[in-house]
Design a protein around this motif. Structure first.
Motif, PDB file in Angstrom:
ATOM      1  N   ASP A 149      -3.423  -2.422  -1.329  1.00  0.00           N
ATOM      2  CA  ASP A 149      -3.241  -3.235  -2.711  1.00  0.00           C
ATOM      3  C   ASP A 149      -3.410  -4.672  -2.243  1.00  0.00           C
ATOM      4  O   ASP A 149      -2.179  -5.120  -1.865  1.00  0.00           O
ATOM      5  N   LYS A 165      -4.069   3.890   0.832  1.00  0.00           N
ATOM      6  CA  LYS A 165      -4.113   2.726  -0.221  1.00  0.00           C
ATOM      7  C   LYS A 165      -3.907   1.491   0.176  1.00  0.00           C
ATOM      8  O   LYS A 165      -2.788   1.206   0.176  1.00  0.00           O
ATOM      9  N   GLY A 214       0.824  -1.272   0.000  1.00  0.00           N
ATOM     10  CA  GLY A 214      -0.047  -0.101  -0.002  1.00  0.00           C
ATOM     11  C   GLY A 214       0.829   1.232   0.122  1.00  0.00           C
ATOM     12  O   GLY A 214       1.965   1.307   0.011  1.00  0.00           O
ATOM     13  N   GLU A 232      -4.120   9.793   3.265  1.00  0.00           N
ATOM     14  CA  GLU A 232      -4.845   8.674   2.650  1.00  0.00           C
ATOM     15  C   GLU A 232      -4.126   7.610   2.759  1.00  0.00           C
ATOM     16  O   GLU A 232      -2.949   7.481   2.480  1.00  0.00           O
ATOM     17  N   SER A 243      -8.055  -3.125  -4.589  1.00  0.00           N
ATOM     18  CA  SER A 243      -7.825  -2.082  -3.963  1.00  0.00           C
ATOM     19  C   SER A 243      -8.810  -1.564  -3.234  1.00  0.00           C
ATOM     20  O   SER A 243      -9.905  -1.383  -3.827  1.00  0.00           O
ATOM     21  N   SER A 244      -8.291  -0.832  -2.094  1.00  0.00           N
ATOM     22  CA  SER A 244      -9.409   0.114  -1.223  1.00  0.00           C
ATOM     23  C   SER A 244      -8.744   1.344  -0.725  1.00  0.00           C
ATOM     24  O   SER A 244      -7.462   1.445  -0.613  1.00  0.00           O
ATOM     25  N   THR A 245      -9.241   2.468  -0.485  1.00  0.00           N
ATOM     26  CA  THR A 245      -8.689   3.694  -0.279  1.00  0.00           C
ATOM     27  C   THR A 245      -9.566   4.327   1.028  1.00  0.00           C
ATOM     28  O   THR A 245     -10.749   4.181   1.045  1.00  0.00           O
TER      29      THR A 245
END
Length: 304
Positions: free
Chosen positions: A245, A243, A182, A241, A255-257
């Motif tokens: 992966d 992120k 990430g 932020e 993926s997510s944020t």
């Protein structure tokens, strides 16, 4: 014969005058000795704020800035302390370990502009294992007096200029996950050494890898900065932020944020915990959903 006598008498008088002058000079030197043109300085360093789990600094840089006039004087020594001499004057002092990993220094000509910063080529490095964090102090008004006896031994406590962010992600559906990498964006990229605070509006993105377990993934990230001080107005805080992966067992990725806002910068202490709960679901395809997250102060552990 008379001429020779006069010459001899004159030579004797000249010799007496020379002896009197020599004696006068010697006596004057004893009565008014030359003043020393240096001050003896001795420092020892304390490390109560050293972060646990990281390598200890070995190399310290001292930058002395004369308050009246003159160029900065730079001296380097080990992490225990240093003995040296300086011209008598009033100084501003910056002391920091110059062997901190992924950290460089710039604008060192003046006390007010001196900065530690993360070069772009270093921001992409993901590991924290074996790193040496950044520590330092800033003193505005240090008097160095002439003479060896004037320099008493001084002890300074080195402050941590780095904060440790622990990211703990609990994953429902971890059986589908092979690994996770990430990035953390909005990380301060520059730190003013005299003000002991981050430089506003200068940020970068730091990549990280994680350690996997049956419950989820975990990682630690080092960022420039100090904990907020009670009663003081902090500089403009960056927003962060995260992120994530995920690489799945079948080789595909999702993926997510997560938007953390200003929570990292507002949290007290040098250790910050970011606890996240996510769910990885398999329907026709895989998806990841963030259930909740929380930022809190962690335990401030130090090297004994």
């Amino acid at each position: 014969m008379i001429v020779r006598g006069e010459i001899g008498c004159s030579c004797g008088i000249a010799a007496c005058i020379l002896m009197i002058i020599t004696c006068f000079i010697k006596c004057s030197t004893k009565d008014d000795p030359e003043k020393p043109s240096y001050g003896f300085i001795g420092y020892s360093l304390k490390w109560e704020q050293a972060l646990s789990g990281y390598k200890s600094p070995k190399k310290i840089r001292y930058c002395f800035y004369p308050m009246d006039q003159g160029a900065m004087i730079q001296i380097e020594g080990d992490a225990n302390g240093l003995n040296f001499t300086l011209p008598p004057d009033k100084y501003r002092l910056l002391a920091f370990n110059c062997d901190a990993d992924n950290i460089e220094f710039r604008n060192m000509e003046t006390f007010e502009t001196a900065e530690a910063f993360i070069p772009e080529t270093k921001a992409a490095e993901s590991t924290t294992a074996g790193r040496i964090p950044l520590y330092g102090i800033a003193i505005d008004g240090l008097e160095v007096e002439a003479g060896e006896e004037a320099g008493n031994k001084r002890e300074f406590s080195m402050a941590s200029l780095i904060r440790e962010v622990t990211l703990d992600v609990k994953v429902d559906g971890m059986e589908y996950i092979k690994e996770c990498k990430g990035e953390l964006s909005g990380v301060p990229s520059a730190f003013n050494l005299s003000k002991q605070e981050i430089v506003p509006n200068k940020t970068t993105t730091v990549n990280f890898e994680t350690t996997t377990s049956a419950e989820g993934v975990n990682t630690k990230v080092l960022i420039l900065g100090t904990a907020p001080k009670t009663g003081e107005t902090p500089p403009a805080l960056p927003t962060n932020e995260v992120k994530l992966d995920f690489t799945l067992n079948d080789g595909s990725t999702i993926s997510s944020t997560l938007d953390l806002g200003n929570k990292i910068g507002e949290t007290e202490g040098d250790n910050i915990n970011v606890d996240v709960s996510v769910t990885v679901e398999k329907d026709a395809s895989f998806s990841v959903k963030i259930n909740n997250w929380e930022v809190s102060a962690g335990d401030n552990m130090v090297i004994e």
